[in-house]
Design a protein around this motif. Sequence first.
Motif, PDB file in Angstrom:
ATOM      1  N   PRO A  11      28.455  -6.060 -10.400  1.00 31.39           N
ATOM      2  CA  PRO A  11      27.354  -5.179  -9.970  1.00 31.39           C
ATOM      3  C   PRO A  11      26.032  -5.940  -9.953  1.00 31.39           C
ATOM      4  O   PRO A  11      25.968  -7.095 -10.393  1.00 31.39           O
ATOM      5  N   LEU A  12      24.988  -5.274  -9.470  1.00 29.46           N
ATOM      6  CA  LEU A  12      23.664  -5.881  -9.437  1.00 29.46           C
ATOM      7  C   LEU A  12      22.876  -5.592 -10.709  1.00 29.46           C
ATOM      8  O   LEU A  12      21.759  -6.094 -10.866  1.00 29.46           O
ATOM      9  N   GLU A  13      23.427  -4.774 -11.599  1.00 28.32           N
ATOM     10  CA  GLU A  13      22.781  -4.448 -12.872  1.00 28.32           C
ATOM     11  C   GLU A  13      23.720  -4.811 -14.011  1.00 28.32           C
ATOM     12  O   GLU A  13      24.878  -4.393 -14.032  1.00 28.32           O
ATOM     13  N   LEU A  14      23.215  -5.602 -14.947  1.00 23.67           N
ATOM     14  CA  LEU A  14      23.992  -5.960 -16.128  1.00 23.67           C
ATOM     15  C   LEU A  14      23.739  -4.885 -17.192  1.00 23.67           C
ATOM     16  O   LEU A  14      22.663  -4.816 -17.777  1.00 23.67           O
ATOM     17  N   LYS A  15      24.736  -4.054 -17.419  1.00 21.25           N
ATOM     18  CA  LYS A  15      24.591  -2.924 -18.323  1.00 21.25           C
ATOM     19  C   LYS A  15      25.242  -3.242 -19.670  1.00 21.25           C
ATOM     20  O   LYS A  15      26.443  -3.507 -19.749  1.00 21.25           O
ATOM     21  N   PHE A  16      24.416  -3.200 -20.728  1.00 19.01           N
ATOM     22  CA  PHE A  16      24.884  -3.478 -22.084  1.00 19.01           C
ATOM     23  C   PHE A  16      24.780  -2.189 -22.916  1.00 19.01           C
ATOM     24  O   PHE A  16      23.707  -1.588 -22.984  1.00 19.01           O
ATOM     25  N   VAL A  17      25.883  -1.804 -23.526  1.00 13.08           N
ATOM     26  CA  VAL A  17      25.858  -0.678 -24.467  1.00 13.08           C
ATOM     27  C   VAL A  17      25.271  -1.215 -25.771  1.00 13.08           C
ATOM     28  O   VAL A  17      25.939  -1.874 -26.549  1.00 13.08           O
ATOM     29  N   PHE A  18      23.995  -0.925 -25.995  1.00 15.30           N
ATOM     30  CA  PHE A  18      23.228  -1.590 -27.052  1.00 15.30           C
ATOM     31  C   PHE A  18      23.620  -1.089 -28.439  1.00 15.30           C
ATOM     32  O   PHE A  18      23.622   0.114 -28.713  1.00 15.30           O
ATOM     33  N   GLU A  19      23.950  -2.055 -29.321  1.00 12.73           N
ATOM     34  CA  GLU A  19      24.198  -1.758 -30.730  1.00 12.73           C
ATOM     35  C   GLU A  19      23.604  -2.887 -31.554  1.00 12.73           C
ATOM     36  O   GLU A  19      23.780  -4.070 -31.230  1.00 12.73           O
ATOM     37  N   SER A  25      29.012  -7.678 -24.358  1.00  8.37           N
ATOM     38  CA  SER A  25      29.307  -8.417 -23.128  1.00  8.37           C
ATOM     39  C   SER A  25      29.462  -7.475 -21.940  1.00  8.37           C
ATOM     40  O   SER A  25      29.797  -6.298 -22.094  1.00  8.37           O
ATOM     41  N   CYS A  26      29.204  -8.034 -20.767  1.00  7.69           N
ATOM     42  CA  CYS A  26      29.509  -7.357 -19.502  1.00  7.69           C
ATOM     43  C   CYS A  26      29.917  -8.426 -18.492  1.00  7.69           C
ATOM     44  O   CYS A  26      29.738  -9.624 -18.734  1.00  7.69           O
ATOM     45  N   MET A  71      25.352 -10.891 -24.644  1.00  9.55           N
ATOM     46  CA  MET A  71      24.061 -10.804 -25.323  1.00  9.55           C
ATOM     47  C   MET A  71      24.280 -11.021 -26.819  1.00  9.55           C
ATOM     48  O   MET A  71      25.153 -10.393 -27.420  1.00  9.55           O
ATOM     49  N   GLN A  72      23.500 -11.898 -27.405  1.00  7.97           N
ATOM     50  CA  GLN A  72      23.623 -12.166 -28.828  1.00  7.97           C
ATOM     51  C   GLN A  72      23.232 -10.933 -29.642  1.00  7.97           C
ATOM     52  O   GLN A  72      22.510 -10.056 -29.170  1.00  7.97           O
ATOM     53  N   ALA A  73      23.730 -10.883 -30.876  1.00  8.17           N
ATOM     54  CA  ALA A  73      23.436  -9.746 -31.753  1.00  8.17           C
ATOM     55  C   ALA A  73      21.935  -9.640 -31.992  1.00  8.17           C
ATOM     56  O   ALA A  73      21.262 -10.628 -32.290  1.00  8.17           O
ATOM     57  N   GLN A  74      21.407  -8.410 -31.831  1.00  8.25           N
ATOM     58  CA  GLN A  74      19.981  -8.169 -31.978  1.00  8.25           C
ATOM     59  C   GLN A  74      19.693  -7.453 -33.306  1.00  8.25           C
ATOM     60  O   GLN A  74      20.460  -6.595 -33.749  1.00  8.25           O
ATOM     61  N   LYS A  75      18.565  -7.818 -33.944  1.00  7.73           N
ATOM     62  CA  LYS A  75      18.193  -7.250 -35.236  1.00  7.73           C
ATOM     63  C   LYS A  75      17.403  -5.949 -35.095  1.00  7.73           C
ATOM     64  O   LYS A  75      17.325  -5.166 -36.035  1.00  7.73           O
ATOM     65  N   GLU A  76      16.802  -5.742 -33.932  1.00  2.32           N
ATOM     66  CA  GLU A  76      16.050  -4.510 -33.722  1.00  2.32           C
ATOM     67  C   GLU A  76      16.124  -4.112 -32.256  1.00  2.32           C
ATOM     68  O   GLU A  76      16.297  -4.957 -31.373  1.00  2.32           O
ATOM     69  N   ALA A  77      15.977  -2.816 -32.011  1.00  2.00           N
ATOM     70  CA  ALA A  77      16.072  -2.294 -30.648  1.00  2.00           C
ATOM     71  C   ALA A  77      14.709  -2.366 -29.971  1.00  2.00           C
ATOM     72  O   ALA A  77      13.674  -2.198 -30.623  1.00  2.00           O
ATOM     73  N   PRO A  78      14.685  -2.624 -28.663  1.00  2.00           N
ATOM     74  CA  PRO A  78      13.410  -2.658 -27.942  1.00  2.00           C
ATOM     75  C   PRO A  78      12.821  -1.258 -27.817  1.00  2.00           C
ATOM     76  O   PRO A  78      13.531  -0.256 -27.919  1.00  2.00           O
ATOM     77  N   ALA A  79      11.519  -1.198 -27.595  1.00  2.00           N
ATOM     78  CA  ALA A  79      10.848   0.096 -27.447  1.00  2.00           C
ATOM     79  C   ALA A  79      11.374   0.830 -26.226  1.00  2.00           C
ATOM     80  O   ALA A  79      11.486   0.268 -25.129  1.00  2.00           O
ATOM     81  N   ASP A  80      11.734   2.102 -26.418  1.00  2.00           N
ATOM     82  CA  ASP A  80      12.219   2.967 -25.331  1.00  2.00           C
ATOM     83  C   ASP A  80      13.472   2.412 -24.661  1.00  2.00           C
ATOM     84  O   ASP A  80      13.789   2.782 -23.528  1.00  2.00           O
ATOM     85  N   MET A  81      14.164   1.510 -25.339  1.00  2.00           N
ATOM     86  CA  MET A  81      15.402   0.925 -24.797  1.00  2.00           C
ATOM     87  C   MET A  81      15.191   0.306 -23.414  1.00  2.00           C
ATOM     88  O   MET A  81      16.085   0.324 -22.555  1.00  2.00           O
ATOM     89  N   GLN A  82      14.015  -0.248 -23.182  1.00  5.42           N
ATOM     90  CA  GLN A  82      13.717  -0.908 -21.911  1.00  5.42           C
ATOM     91  C   GLN A  82      13.812  -2.426 -22.092  1.00  5.42           C
ATOM     92  O   GLN A  82      13.358  -2.964 -23.096  1.00  5.42           O
ATOM     93  N   CYS A  83      14.408  -3.093 -21.112  1.00  5.69           N
ATOM     94  CA  CYS A  83      14.572  -4.550 -21.171  1.00  5.69           C
ATOM     95  C   CYS A  83      13.950  -5.185 -19.922  1.00  5.69           C
ATOM     96  O   CYS A  83      14.197  -4.742 -18.798  1.00  5.69           O
ATOM     97  N   LYS A  84      13.161  -6.234 -20.144  1.00  7.60           N
ATOM     98  CA  LYS A  84      12.502  -6.923 -19.030  1.00  7.60           C
ATOM     99  C   LYS A  84      13.229  -8.203 -18.620  1.00  7.60           C
ATOM    100  O   LYS A  84      12.769  -8.919 -17.725  1.00  7.60           O
ATOM    101  N   ASP A  85      14.354  -8.506 -19.278  1.00  3.75           N
ATOM    102  CA  ASP A  85      15.096  -9.726 -18.953  1.00  3.75           C
ATOM    103  C   ASP A  85      15.703  -9.607 -17.555  1.00  3.75           C
ATOM    104  O   ASP A  85      16.107  -8.518 -17.128  1.00  3.75           O
TER     105      ASP A  85
END
Length: 234
Positions: A11-19, A25-26, A71-85
Amino acid sequence: MSTGELLNVEPLELKFVFELKKQISCSLQLLNKTENHVAFKVKTTNPKKYCVRPNTGVVLPRSTCDVTVTMQAQKEAPADMQCKDKFLLQSVVAPAGVAPKDITPEMFSKQPGRVVEECKLRVIYLPPPQPPSPVLEEPDEGASPKVSFDSGNLNGTEVSRQYVDSDDKSSEARSLITKLVEEKNAAFQQCNKIRQEMELLTREINKSQGGGVSIIVIIIIGLIGLLLGYLLKN
């Protein structure tokens, strides 16, 4: 899906179920639409955060290639679950028989006579799935129903009250029957006593009257007999 001259990207969007504290992975699928070998390279704006395998490779004519982005394991979630990558996939026609180890960065430099296709990919974070709601288990067939005596369970209170009421009524009935039987026995004994006294009185009267029976005595004896009969029936 991106439809270019060389590759279709889906797809054109890389969708990660964030935990948190978990690698996620996707996958991407690259489809070579041409009769040529197509080399590709994957870039990202945040290379320390992601691992791409393979990040460079060759897609054979009319074939597909799968790319895994982790995506490597993250220690904190981004604000509003928005990603600019963002990711950029570049593709170019490669010489026939080229191997992935032969791919160099210069192959993707834009020069006169060389077409380098580019496909931009967004990163989207998805919330983790919610656990299912608990389901109340129904009692098995044939099992005895459970009666709860909690303050909020009216059924248990009603059942208990019914048992208490039934016991009270039975006790009252037994007490009443016992009382009536005792009264009947006492009356019967009293009548026997009166009859005995009347018989004694009758004998004395007979002696004094020379064997004759007084009418009054006969009436009294009759009344006593009726009274005894009534008591015996009841």
